[in-house]
Design a protein around this motif. Structure first.
Motif, PDB file in Angstrom:
ATOM      1  N   LEU A  21       0.738  -1.239   0.373  1.00  0.00           N
ATOM      2  CA  LEU A  21       0.191   0.007   0.423  1.00  0.00           C
ATOM      3  C   LEU A  21       0.981   1.400  -0.106  1.00  0.00           C
ATOM      4  CD1 LEU A  21      -2.887  -1.563   2.512  1.00  0.00           C
ATOM      5  CD2 LEU A  21      -2.675  -0.532  -0.175  1.00  0.00           C
ATOM      6  N   GLU A  22       2.114   0.718   1.055  1.00  0.00           N
ATOM      7  CA  GLU A  22       3.091   2.129   0.669  1.00  0.00           C
ATOM      8  C   GLU A  22       3.155   2.706  -0.719  1.00  0.00           C
ATOM      9  OE1 GLU A  22       3.489   4.724   2.800  1.00  0.00           O
ATOM     10  OE2 GLU A  22       2.810   3.744   4.842  1.00  0.00           O
ATOM     11  N   LEU A  23       4.122   1.587  -1.116  1.00  0.00           N
ATOM     12  CA  LEU A  23       4.330   1.497  -3.152  1.00  0.00           C
ATOM     13  C   LEU A  23       3.452   2.235  -3.969  1.00  0.00           C
ATOM     14  CD1 LEU A  23       6.419   1.410  -4.707  1.00  0.00           C
ATOM     15  CD2 LEU A  23       5.721  -1.376  -4.872  1.00  0.00           C
ATOM     16  N   LEU A  24       1.970   1.089  -3.338  1.00  0.00           N
ATOM     17  CA  LEU A  24       1.250   2.223  -4.672  1.00  0.00           C
ATOM     18  C   LEU A  24       0.536   3.914  -4.182  1.00  0.00           C
ATOM     19  CD1 LEU A  24      -1.269  -0.962  -3.808  1.00  0.00           C
ATOM     20  CD2 LEU A  24      -0.443   0.300  -6.186  1.00  0.00           C
ATOM     21  N   ASN A  25       1.102   3.972  -2.784  1.00  0.00           N
ATOM     22  CA  ASN A  25       0.814   5.620  -2.771  1.00  0.00           C
ATOM     23  C   ASN A  25       1.472   6.429  -2.652  1.00  0.00           C
ATOM     24  OD1 ASN A  25      -1.042   7.749  -0.983  1.00  0.00           O
ATOM     25  ND2 ASN A  25       0.416   7.643   0.443  1.00  0.00           N
ATOM     26  N   ASP A  26       2.971   6.025  -3.004  1.00  0.00           N
ATOM     27  CA  ASP A  26       3.899   6.707  -3.256  1.00  0.00           C
ATOM     28  C   ASP A  26       3.654   6.700  -5.078  1.00  0.00           C
ATOM     29  OD1 ASP A  26       5.524   6.531  -1.802  1.00  0.00           O
ATOM     30  OD2 ASP A  26       6.532   4.939  -2.258  1.00  0.00           O
ATOM     31  N   MET A  27       3.397   5.225  -5.917  1.00  0.00           N
ATOM     32  CA  MET A  27       3.187   5.692  -7.109  1.00  0.00           C
ATOM     33  C   MET A  27       1.990   6.625  -7.632  1.00  0.00           C
ATOM     34  SD  MET A  27       3.213   1.423  -7.750  1.00  0.00           S
ATOM     35  CE  MET A  27       2.464   1.695  -9.967  1.00  0.00           C
ATOM     36  N   ARG A  28       0.911   7.053  -7.307  1.00  0.00           N
ATOM     37  CA  ARG A  28      -0.382   7.678  -6.446  1.00  0.00           C
ATOM     38  C   ARG A  28       0.153   8.949  -6.862  1.00  0.00           C
ATOM     39  NH1 ARG A  28      -2.451  11.211  -3.963  1.00  0.00           N
ATOM     40  NH2 ARG A  28      -2.061   9.742  -1.962  1.00  0.00           N
ATOM     41  N   GLY A  31       1.801  10.209 -10.442  1.00  0.00           N
ATOM     42  CA  GLY A  31       0.873   9.948 -10.946  1.00  0.00           C
ATOM     43  C   GLY A  31       1.580   8.388 -11.983  1.00  0.00           C
ATOM     44  N   GLN A  32       2.090   7.727 -11.535  1.00  0.00           N
ATOM     45  CA  GLN A  32       2.176   6.122 -11.904  1.00  0.00           C
ATOM     46  C   GLN A  32       0.915   5.205 -12.014  1.00  0.00           C
ATOM     47  OE1 GLN A  32       6.042   4.739 -10.274  1.00  0.00           O
ATOM     48  NE2 GLN A  32       6.820   6.258 -11.474  1.00  0.00           N
ATOM     49  N   LEU A  33       0.254   4.800 -13.347  1.00  0.00           N
ATOM     50  CA  LEU A  33      -0.987   3.548 -13.488  1.00  0.00           C
ATOM     51  C   LEU A  33      -1.812   4.204 -12.826  1.00  0.00           C
ATOM     52  CD1 LEU A  33       1.421   0.304 -12.631  1.00  0.00           C
ATOM     53  CD2 LEU A  33       0.962   1.198 -14.642  1.00  0.00           C
ATOM     54  N   CYS A  34      -1.972   5.022 -12.757  1.00  0.00           N
ATOM     55  CA  CYS A  34      -3.374   5.712 -12.396  1.00  0.00           C
ATOM     56  C   CYS A  34      -4.574   5.986 -13.325  1.00  0.00           C
ATOM     57  CB  CYS A  34      -3.351   7.124 -11.825  1.00  0.00           C
ATOM     58  SG  CYS A  34      -2.150   8.007  -9.903  1.00  0.00           S
ATOM     59  N   LEU A  45      -6.567  15.162  -8.150  1.00  0.00           N
ATOM     60  CA  LEU A  45      -5.630  14.789  -7.577  1.00  0.00           C
ATOM     61  C   LEU A  45      -6.275  12.804  -8.889  1.00  0.00           C
ATOM     62  CD1 LEU A  45      -6.272  14.463  -3.527  1.00  0.00           C
ATOM     63  CD2 LEU A  45      -4.405  14.730  -5.117  1.00  0.00           C
ATOM     64  N   LYS A  46      -4.916  12.584  -8.860  1.00  0.00           N
ATOM     65  CA  LYS A  46      -4.851  10.981  -9.548  1.00  0.00           C
ATOM     66  C   LYS A  46      -4.696   9.927  -8.638  1.00  0.00           C
ATOM     67  CE  LYS A  46      -2.226  13.582 -13.250  1.00  0.00           C
ATOM     68  NZ  LYS A  46      -1.195  13.547 -14.079  1.00  0.00           N
ATOM     69  N   VAL A  47      -5.387   8.748  -9.249  1.00  0.00           N
ATOM     70  CA  VAL A  47      -6.156   8.008  -7.939  1.00  0.00           C
ATOM     71  C   VAL A  47      -5.830   6.088  -8.774  1.00  0.00           C
ATOM     72  CG1 VAL A  47      -6.932   8.974  -5.756  1.00  0.00           C
ATOM     73  CG2 VAL A  47      -8.162   8.169  -7.898  1.00  0.00           C
ATOM     74  N   HIS A  48      -5.910   5.469  -8.018  1.00  0.00           N
ATOM     75  CA  HIS A  48      -6.083   4.220  -8.533  1.00  0.00           C
ATOM     76  C   HIS A  48      -7.604   3.787  -7.904  1.00  0.00           C
ATOM     77  CE1 HIS A  48      -1.782   4.286  -8.113  1.00  0.00           C
ATOM     78  NE2 HIS A  48      -2.018   3.786  -9.267  1.00  0.00           N
ATOM     79  N   ARG A  49      -8.582   4.142  -8.912  1.00  0.00           N
ATOM     80  CA  ARG A  49      -9.948   3.439  -8.366  1.00  0.00           C
ATOM     81  C   ARG A  49      -9.889   2.116  -7.603  1.00  0.00           C
ATOM     82  NH1 ARG A  49     -12.912   2.677 -14.225  1.00  0.00           N
ATOM     83  NH2 ARG A  49     -11.013   1.683 -14.781  1.00  0.00           N
ATOM     84  N   ALA A  50      -8.944   0.896  -7.123  1.00  0.00           N
ATOM     85  CA  ALA A  50      -8.969  -0.078  -6.863  1.00  0.00           C
ATOM     86  C   ALA A  50      -9.263  -0.166  -5.605  1.00  0.00           C
ATOM     87  CB  ALA A  50      -8.238  -1.856  -7.645  1.00  0.00           C
ATOM     88  N   ILE A  51      -8.241   1.194  -4.917  1.00  0.00           N
ATOM     89  CA  ILE A  51      -7.830   1.436  -3.977  1.00  0.00           C
ATOM     90  C   ILE A  51      -8.439   1.582  -2.737  1.00  0.00           C
ATOM     91  CG2 ILE A  51      -6.058   2.224  -2.522  1.00  0.00           C
ATOM     92  CD1 ILE A  51      -4.916   0.113  -3.935  1.00  0.00           C
ATOM     93  N   LEU A  52      -9.402   3.304  -4.166  1.00  0.00           N
ATOM     94  CA  LEU A  52     -10.084   3.450  -3.231  1.00  0.00           C
ATOM     95  C   LEU A  52     -12.158   3.497  -3.543  1.00  0.00           C
ATOM     96  CD1 LEU A  52      -8.070   5.778  -3.730  1.00  0.00           C
ATOM     97  CD2 LEU A  52     -10.626   7.459  -4.562  1.00  0.00           C
ATOM     98  N   SER A  53     -12.062   2.341  -4.286  1.00  0.00           N
ATOM     99  CA  SER A  53     -13.328   0.799  -4.407  1.00  0.00           C
ATOM    100  C   SER A  53     -12.935   0.307  -3.286  1.00  0.00           C
ATOM    101  CB  SER A  53     -13.197  -0.082  -5.696  1.00  0.00           C
ATOM    102  OG  SER A  53     -13.474   1.362  -6.671  1.00  0.00           O
ATOM    103  N   SER A  54     -11.826  -0.481  -2.611  1.00  0.00           N
ATOM    104  CA  SER A  54     -11.552  -1.096  -1.816  1.00  0.00           C
ATOM    105  C   SER A  54     -11.963  -0.748  -0.043  1.00  0.00           C
ATOM    106  CB  SER A  54     -10.082  -1.665  -1.585  1.00  0.00           C
ATOM    107  OG  SER A  54      -9.875  -0.417  -0.506  1.00  0.00           O
ATOM    108  N   CYS A  55     -11.726   0.698  -0.118  1.00  0.00           N
ATOM    109  CA  CYS A  55     -12.531   1.466   1.376  1.00  0.00           C
ATOM    110  C   CYS A  55     -13.618   1.911   1.454  1.00  0.00           C
ATOM    111  CB  CYS A  55     -11.268   2.074   2.223  1.00  0.00           C
ATOM    112  SG  CYS A  55     -11.366   3.228   1.272  1.00  0.00           S
ATOM    113  N   ARG A  78      -8.137   7.772 -18.418  1.00  0.00           N
ATOM    114  CA  ARG A  78      -8.243   7.993 -16.379  1.00  0.00           C
ATOM    115  C   ARG A  78      -9.422   8.448 -17.142  1.00  0.00           C
ATOM    116  NH1 ARG A  78      -3.991  11.429 -15.592  1.00  0.00           N
ATOM    117  NH2 ARG A  78      -2.682   9.134 -15.929  1.00  0.00           N
ATOM    118  N   TRP A  79     -10.173   8.074 -15.827  1.00  0.00           N
ATOM    119  CA  TRP A  79     -11.447   8.088 -15.189  1.00  0.00           C
ATOM    120  C   TRP A  79     -11.875   9.486 -14.640  1.00  0.00           C
ATOM    121  CZ3 TRP A  79     -15.837   4.047 -15.206  1.00  0.00           C
ATOM    122  CH2 TRP A  79     -16.864   4.221 -14.212  1.00  0.00           C
TER     123      TRP A  79
END
Length: 645
Positions: A21-28, A31-34, A45-55, A78-79
């Motif tokens: 999760l820390e790595l994904l936050n750094d990627m966010r 702006g990587q793979l967002c 803000l650029k985000v990963h849909r799967a991460i926001l959807s999980s919580c 990007r959505w």
């Protein structure tokens, strides 16, 4: 090779999940793979849909909906979704939580965080904000917190804030916020069963205070407020002199007259005891306020044998209620009792045959008993106290030698479910009594096998040392000790000749004992507890028989008054006071008062400090403050044990 080495399974899920999760936050942040972009009032803000959807069920529904085409950016990679009314800086807090399950909550952002967490259905963050606000409620901000909770409709926060308002009503009265209550808010508090006033006259004084803030505009509100007062709980003299003769009531005499007449009739009937069969709780104006704390009296010696009876005392209604929660493992007397983390611990004791080292814990929230680790030494006539998350069992008698008492002390860790010896007392003593003040244990009186003791000593848990203090004015075995307003009280007991009425108090600042008013009844081997800022003496032995009488001491008047008696004559009992019980109504035969607890909190121990300790098997490791060895002594019978035997 694998058969020689065998197999081991390592659970690294928590470590690597956190790292991922820390790595994904750094990627966010880079702006990587967002695959989504949140457009806010002052940026994006650029985000990963799967991460926001999980919580967040909100984002999951937003990102997976099939009811409308997905809004995409110009490049189609990007959505894009618009979030109204939230700044980029604050959204960063929410997104950080989604990725790391950590959030920087403070007094400045907690309200916004709670609204946003509720809006986006981030349950973990919502619970964290509720906990933060609950832990930071104070008399000065409690009314504003309750208004906020009511406005946003979070039932848990509304409950905690209302509970704080009701429990600390007398302190909140002193704040400017109280004077700014609306009439409806004041009536809501006055009507509540859980309003914490020691006498209904205090509620009337609060009404007068509130009206006098803006007398010209508020005096007419007496017409609305007066019916909320429980006039049947007020003395007839106070009612006639303060309420009926009040200028507010007189000015609106026609409107207030029905309430006044009804109240006077009830007070008159009560004084004459015209309706002895009628339950006062059935009528609003005579219904006692519910207590925030109740006293449990457990076990003891009655009619020549021990008992496991548990009675509960309602200090607002001044009555004892027999319960069905007695320990089914058997009766015990001459035991110790203490509360810790919402549990009631019963330690050691005697059943007429065996001397116990066994210990049991009662959970009021589930009305159930459980066994905990036994002490290393059998102890009856033991004194038990809780301090800084531990239980201490001091002195006592183990049933072996007839010429000695215990000087040893054991400490119990709920986290380890383990007893360990700490420094022994300077004197062997059973039948002494202890209390806690300034995180130090005071032990007074007792019996050493030859004589009743006059000595007293103090224990420092940090230094693990005992030190004598000034001796009492009288020898006292079977004494009761209690701490109140900076003084240690030693009351009653047996001096080797007779049971005593007298009491005395110790002032650490002067290192002196001074006499207080005598009790109404002589007693030893009784239960003593502090409740509602008064010292209660419960049951005991008066030199002839066990007694049922209960009385309480008011420090301000230096006087004792008779209270309702228990249902069973008994001595050698123990008592403790417990608050924050979510099902308190079930112990005082008033289940309706539990209805204001939200369903999500029912069955849970309410925070004082909101959790139960987990009882685990004993461990081999020791705390830094634990001593490696104990000091054992041979013990004899006690003064009253001769009567038992």
């Amino acid at each position: 090779m694998s058969s020689l080495l065998g197999q081991r399974r390592y659970d690294l899920s928590q470590k690597y999940s956190s790292e991922a999760l820390e790595l994904l936050n750094d990627m966010r942040k880079m702006g990587q793979l967002c695959d989504a972009e949140l457009v806010l009032v002052d940026g994006a803000l650029k985000v990963h849909r799967a991460i926001l959807s999980s919580c967040s069920p909100y984002f999951r529904a937003l990102f997976t909906t099939t009811l409308r085409p997905a809004p995409m950016n110009d490049r189609g990679d990007r959505w894009v979704t618009n979030i109204q009314g939230i700044t980029k800086e604050f959204m960063e807090v929410l997104v950080d939580y989604a990725y790391t399950r950590r959030a920087a909550i403070n007094a400045e952002n907690v309200q916004d965080a709670m609204v946003a967490a509720d809006m986006f259905c981030m349950i973990g963050l919502l619970n964290a904000t509720v906990d933060f606000m609950r832990d930071h409620i104070e008399p000065e901000n409690s009314i504003d917190v309750h208004r906020f909770a009511d406005a946003i409709g979070i039932p848990e926060l509304k409950f905690y804030s209302l509970k704080y308002l009701l429990q600390n009503f007398m302190e909140i009265r002193k704040t400017a916020s109280f004077n700014n209550l609306s009439v409806d808010e004041l009536i809501e508090l006055l009507k509540h069963d859980m309003l914490n006033v020691s006498k209904e006259e205090d509620a009337w004084d609060s009404i007068v205070q509130w009206i006098n803030v803006d007398c010209e505009n508020r005096k007419k509100c007496i017409i609305q407020i007066l019916p909320a007062l429980r006039a049947g709980l007020i003395t007839s003299q106070f009612f006639m002199e303060k309420i009926k003769s009040s200028p507010f009531v007189k000015e609106y005499d026609n409107e207030c007259k029905p309430v006044i007449i009804a109240a006077l009739k009830f007070i008159y009937d009560l004084d004459l005891n015209k309706n002895p069969e009628q339950d006062p709780n059935d009528v609003y104006i005579t219904r006692a306020r519910a207590p925030h704390e109740i006293m449990f009296a457990m076990g003891g010696w009655s009619g020549g044998s021990p008992t496991n009876l548990v009675e509960c005392y309602d200090c607002r209604a001044d009555r004892w209620i027999r319960t069905s929660v007695g320990d089914r493992s058997g009766p015990r007397a001459y035991h110790g009792l203490a509360t810790l983390n919402g549990l009631i611990y019963t330690i050691g004791g005697f059943d007429g045959i065996s001397y116990f080292n066994t210990c049991r814990a009662f959970d009021p929230s589930t009305r159930s008993w459980l066994e905990i680790s036994p002490m290393q030494t059998r102890r009856c006539y033991v004194s038990v106290i809780s301090v800084k998350g531990h239980l201490y069992a001091m002195g006592g008698y183990d049933g072996e030698s007839r010429q000695a008492r215990q000087a040893t002390v054991e400490r119990y860790s709920p986290r380890k479910n383990q007893w360990r010896f700490v420094a022994p007392m300077n004197s062997q003593r059973s039948d002494g009594s202890s209390c806690i003040m300034d995180d130090k244990i005071y032990m007074v009186g007792g019996f050493n096998g030859q004589e009743c003791l006059q000595s007293a000593e103090i224990y420092d848990p940090v230094a693990d040392t005992w030190e004598f203090i000034q001796p009492m004015r009288n020898r006292r075995s079977g004494v009761g000790a209690c701490a109140l307003n900076g003084c240690i009280y030693a009351i009653g007991g047996f001096n080797g000749v007779a049971r005593m009425l007298s009491g005395e108090k110790y002032n650490p600042a002067t290192n002196q004992w001074t006499a207080i008013k005598d009790m109404l009844n002589p007693r030893s081997n009784y239960a003593i507890q502090l409740l509602d800022n008064k010292i209660f003496a419960v049951g005991g032995f008066n030199g002839v028989t066990t007694i049922v009488n209960v009385e309480c001491y008011d420090e301000k008047s230096n006087d004792w008054e008779e209270c309702a008696s228990m249902s069973l004559f008994r001595s050698a009992l123990s008592a403790c006071v417990v608050g924050n019980i979510p099902n308190i109504g079930s112990f005082i035969e008033r289940p309706s008062i539990d209805a204001y607890v939200p369903k999500s909190l029912q069955g849970a121990v309410l925070k004082e400090e909101d959790s139960l300790m987990v009882i685990e098997p004993p461990r081999d490791t020791e705390d830094d403050n634990d001593t490696e060895q104990g000091h054992l002594a041979d013990i004899d019978s006690d003064v009253d044990m001769e009567e038992v035997l």
